[in-house]
Write a protein that holds these residues in place. Structure first.
Motif, PDB file in Angstrom:
ATOM      1  N   TYR A 127       0.396  -1.184  -0.344  1.00  0.00           N
ATOM      2  CA  TYR A 127       0.204  -0.027   0.152  1.00  0.00           C
ATOM      3  C   TYR A 127       0.649   0.888   0.053  1.00  0.00           C
ATOM      4  CZ  TYR A 127      -3.819  -3.180   1.611  1.00  0.00           C
ATOM      5  OH  TYR A 127      -4.700  -4.538   1.755  1.00  0.00           O
ATOM      6  N   GLY A 157      -2.596  12.317   6.055  1.00  0.00           N
ATOM      7  CA  GLY A 157      -3.235  12.767   6.186  1.00  0.00           C
ATOM      8  C   GLY A 157      -4.277  11.400   5.287  1.00  0.00           C
ATOM      9  N   GLN A 158      -4.115  10.464   4.757  1.00  0.00           N
ATOM     10  CA  GLN A 158      -4.390   9.675   3.397  1.00  0.00           C
ATOM     11  C   GLN A 158      -5.115   8.523   4.542  1.00  0.00           C
ATOM     12  OE1 GLN A 158      -6.734  11.007   1.002  1.00  0.00           O
ATOM     13  NE2 GLN A 158      -6.333  12.974   2.359  1.00  0.00           N
ATOM     14  N   GLY A 159      -6.028   7.908   4.084  1.00  0.00           N
ATOM     15  CA  GLY A 159      -5.618   5.991   4.255  1.00  0.00           C
ATOM     16  C   GLY A 159      -4.200   5.451   3.420  1.00  0.00           C
ATOM     17  N   PRO A 160      -4.775   4.256   3.724  1.00  0.00           N
ATOM     18  CA  PRO A 160      -3.160   2.653   2.909  1.00  0.00           C
ATOM     19  C   PRO A 160      -4.386   3.234   1.646  1.00  0.00           C
ATOM     20  CG  PRO A 160      -3.599   2.581   4.779  1.00  0.00           C
ATOM     21  CD  PRO A 160      -4.747   3.946   4.693  1.00  0.00           C
ATOM     22  N   PHE A 184      -4.685   1.117  -1.954  1.00  0.00           N
ATOM     23  CA  PHE A 184      -4.044  -0.450  -2.867  1.00  0.00           C
ATOM     24  C   PHE A 184      -2.710  -0.047  -3.964  1.00  0.00           C
ATOM     25  CE2 PHE A 184      -3.914  -5.128  -3.916  1.00  0.00           C
ATOM     26  CZ  PHE A 184      -4.321  -4.782  -4.680  1.00  0.00           C
ATOM     27  N   THR A 216      -8.255 -11.000   7.099  1.00  0.00           N
ATOM     28  CA  THR A 216      -7.460  -9.544   8.093  1.00  0.00           C
ATOM     29  C   THR A 216      -5.720 -10.042   8.050  1.00  0.00           C
ATOM     30  OG1 THR A 216      -8.854 -10.403   9.658  1.00  0.00           O
ATOM     31  CG2 THR A 216      -7.130  -9.700  10.236  1.00  0.00           C
ATOM     32  N   GLN A 217      -5.601  -8.581   7.543  1.00  0.00           N
ATOM     33  CA  GLN A 217      -3.922  -8.164   6.995  1.00  0.00           C
ATOM     34  C   GLN A 217      -3.111  -7.792   8.811  1.00  0.00           C
ATOM     35  OE1 GLN A 217      -3.596  -5.616   3.879  1.00  0.00           O
ATOM     36  NE2 GLN A 217      -5.695  -6.894   3.003  1.00  0.00           N
ATOM     37  N   PHE A 226      -0.156  -5.714   8.953  1.00  0.00           N
ATOM     38  CA  PHE A 226       1.044  -4.849   8.933  1.00  0.00           C
ATOM     39  C   PHE A 226       1.843  -4.301   9.387  1.00  0.00           C
ATOM     40  CE2 PHE A 226      -1.327  -2.287   5.847  1.00  0.00           C
ATOM     41  CZ  PHE A 226      -3.044  -2.729   5.749  1.00  0.00           C
ATOM     42  N   GLY A 227       3.596  -4.298   8.242  1.00  0.00           N
ATOM     43  CA  GLY A 227       4.546  -3.464   8.447  1.00  0.00           C
ATOM     44  C   GLY A 227       4.280  -2.581   9.141  1.00  0.00           C
ATOM     45  N   GLN A 232     -13.493  -4.042   8.158  1.00  0.00           N
ATOM     46  CA  GLN A 232     -12.644  -4.430   9.015  1.00  0.00           C
ATOM     47  C   GLN A 232     -12.566  -3.031   8.644  1.00  0.00           C
ATOM     48  OE1 GLN A 232      -9.452  -7.104   7.998  1.00  0.00           O
ATOM     49  NE2 GLN A 232     -10.509  -6.835   5.887  1.00  0.00           N
ATOM     50  N   TYR A 238      -9.216  -0.278  11.638  1.00  0.00           N
ATOM     51  CA  TYR A 238      -8.204  -0.114  11.750  1.00  0.00           C
ATOM     52  C   TYR A 238      -7.857   0.600  12.621  1.00  0.00           C
ATOM     53  CZ  TYR A 238      -7.546  -4.451   8.738  1.00  0.00           C
ATOM     54  OH  TYR A 238      -7.129  -6.308   8.086  1.00  0.00           O
ATOM     55  N   GLN A 255      -4.715   3.582  13.724  1.00  0.00           N
ATOM     56  CA  GLN A 255      -2.807   4.095  13.342  1.00  0.00           C
ATOM     57  C   GLN A 255      -2.924   5.176  14.310  1.00  0.00           C
ATOM     58  OE1 GLN A 255      -2.251   5.174   9.071  1.00  0.00           O
ATOM     59  NE2 GLN A 255      -0.190   3.797   8.748  1.00  0.00           N
ATOM     60  N   LEU A 313      -0.350  -0.126  10.978  1.00  0.00           N
ATOM     61  CA  LEU A 313      -2.176  -0.006  11.482  1.00  0.00           C
ATOM     62  C   LEU A 313      -2.244  -1.606  11.424  1.00  0.00           C
ATOM     63  CD1 LEU A 313      -3.103   0.780   7.403  1.00  0.00           C
ATOM     64  CD2 LEU A 313      -3.977   1.685   9.117  1.00  0.00           C
ATOM     65  N   HIS A 323      -5.131  -4.061  13.285  1.00  0.00           N
ATOM     66  CA  HIS A 323      -6.047  -4.390  13.089  1.00  0.00           C
ATOM     67  C   HIS A 323      -6.851  -4.586  14.621  1.00  0.00           C
ATOM     68  CE1 HIS A 323     -10.055  -7.781  12.941  1.00  0.00           C
ATOM     69  NE2 HIS A 323      -9.751  -6.855  11.424  1.00  0.00           N
ATOM     70  N   PHE A 360      -9.887   3.871  10.355  1.00  0.00           N
ATOM     71  CA  PHE A 360      -9.692   3.118   8.782  1.00  0.00           C
ATOM     72  C   PHE A 360     -10.990   2.054   9.383  1.00  0.00           C
ATOM     73  CE2 PHE A 360      -6.892   6.195   7.261  1.00  0.00           C
ATOM     74  CZ  PHE A 360      -5.457   6.503   8.107  1.00  0.00           C
ATOM     75  N   VAL A 376      -8.148  -5.003   0.225  1.00  0.00           N
ATOM     76  CA  VAL A 376      -8.555  -4.567   1.772  1.00  0.00           C
ATOM     77  C   VAL A 376      -8.851  -2.480   1.229  1.00  0.00           C
ATOM     78  CG1 VAL A 376      -7.976  -3.680   3.990  1.00  0.00           C
ATOM     79  CG2 VAL A 376      -7.750  -6.179   3.039  1.00  0.00           C
ATOM     80  N   ARG A 377      -9.436  -2.492   0.634  1.00  0.00           N
ATOM     81  CA  ARG A 377      -9.459  -0.957   0.329  1.00  0.00           C
ATOM     82  C   ARG A 377      -9.763   0.272   1.713  1.00  0.00           C
ATOM     83  NH1 ARG A 377      -8.230  -3.938  -4.407  1.00  0.00           N
ATOM     84  NH2 ARG A 377      -8.240  -2.743  -6.213  1.00  0.00           N
ATOM     85  N   PHE A 378      -8.976   1.140   2.252  1.00  0.00           N
ATOM     86  CA  PHE A 378      -9.567   1.411   2.744  1.00  0.00           C
ATOM     87  C   PHE A 378     -10.163   3.242   2.584  1.00  0.00           C
ATOM     88  CE2 PHE A 378      -7.401  -0.592   5.942  1.00  0.00           C
ATOM     89  CZ  PHE A 378      -6.667  -1.061   5.351  1.00  0.00           C
ATOM     90  N   GLY A 379     -10.833   3.851   3.930  1.00  0.00           N
ATOM     91  CA  GLY A 379     -10.825   4.972   3.583  1.00  0.00           C
ATOM     92  C   GLY A 379     -10.436   6.178   4.264  1.00  0.00           C
ATOM     93  N   ALA A 380     -10.802   7.287   3.722  1.00  0.00           N
ATOM     94  CA  ALA A 380      -9.179   8.224   4.662  1.00  0.00           C
ATOM     95  C   ALA A 380      -9.441   8.190   5.590  1.00  0.00           C
ATOM     96  CB  ALA A 380      -9.823   9.389   3.971  1.00  0.00           C
TER      97      ALA A 380
END
Lengths: 117, 107
Positions: free
Chosen positions: A35, A40-43, A45, A105-106, A108-109, B33, B35, B37, B43, B45, B88, B95-99
């Motif tokens: 990602y 200020g934004q979401g990830p 893909f 479920t992911q 993240f690093g 889901q 998440y 941060q 991130l 879960h 999020f 897994v598409r995320f919002g802002a």
């Protein structure tokens, strides 16, 4: 157990340089995701691997971006001829396999913060 | 394109209060889901709710899902300063995320 690790944690590149970002997923995780997260934004893909197969690269913003996972474990995201708009945090995530199907479920690093000057 | 969209964009509350944030999505889903941060961290879960579930609890978290309205809510009860983070929602196996919703809990 060990989580997802990424290296380097920080990278500063001059515009035009090539960079390579590494991701070590959790051992045994089948799925691996990259990602891009702008400030200020979401990830957003970028791409997805199941084992060594790159099943979805629809999020890669240009042909300067290339990802590989040749042995189905470690993955590398390469950005060629970096530009200032490539500055972002690059997150890697892995996902285990459960019941014969990839789970959603992911894990993240910590990400690699890339700054292109 | 991002699947989930969170609302509000930012929320500021006092420690001990409850925080509610909402998520709307556009297409049919198998699960949704949430998440978290924290600043400078990756991130994490929090909870997954499947499309055939309406409500799910995990500690101080309560998630609801209304597939008819294509929306979900995350309630954090008895908030703590450590809950300060961006939250999020995300849908789909890719897994598409919002802002995100930026939550600030003041001590």
């Amino acid at each position: 157990g060990a989580g997802v690790s990424q290296s380097p944690r920080y990278k500063v590149a001059k515009r035009g340089q090539d960079v390579a970002l590494r991701c070590d997923p959790i051992s045994g995780h089948v799925s691996l995701f990259w990602y891009q997260q702008a400030l200020g934004q979401g990830p957003e893909f970028l791409t997805y691997f199941q084992n060594e197969a790159q099943l979805d690269k629809s999020g890669l913003p240009s042909d300067r971006f290339f990802a590989e996972r040749p042995e189905g474990s470690v993955s590398t995201l390469k950005i060629q001829r970096t530009q200032q708009e490539d500055s972002a945090v690059y997150l890697c995530a892995s996902s285990p396999r459960r019941g014969g199907q990839p789970t959603d479920t992911q894990y993240f690093g910590p990400g690699t913060r890339l700054t292109v000057l | 394109s991002q699947q989930g969209e969170e609302d509000p964009q930012a929320l500021s509350i006092q420690e001990g209060e409850n925080a509610t944030m909402n998520c709307s999505y556009k297409t049919s889903i198998n699960n949704l889901q949430w998440y978290r941060q924290n600043s400078g961290r990756g991130l994490v879960h929090l909870i997954l709710i499947r499309s055939n579930e309406r409500e799910k609890h995990s500690g101080r978290l309560r998630v609801t899902l209304d597939t008819s309205k294509k929306s979900s809510s995350l309630l954090i009860t008895a908030s703590r300063a450590a809950d300060t983070a961006s939250y999020f929602c995300a849908t789909g196996s890719r897994v598409r995320f919002g802002a995100g919703t930026r939550l600030t809990v003041k001590p």
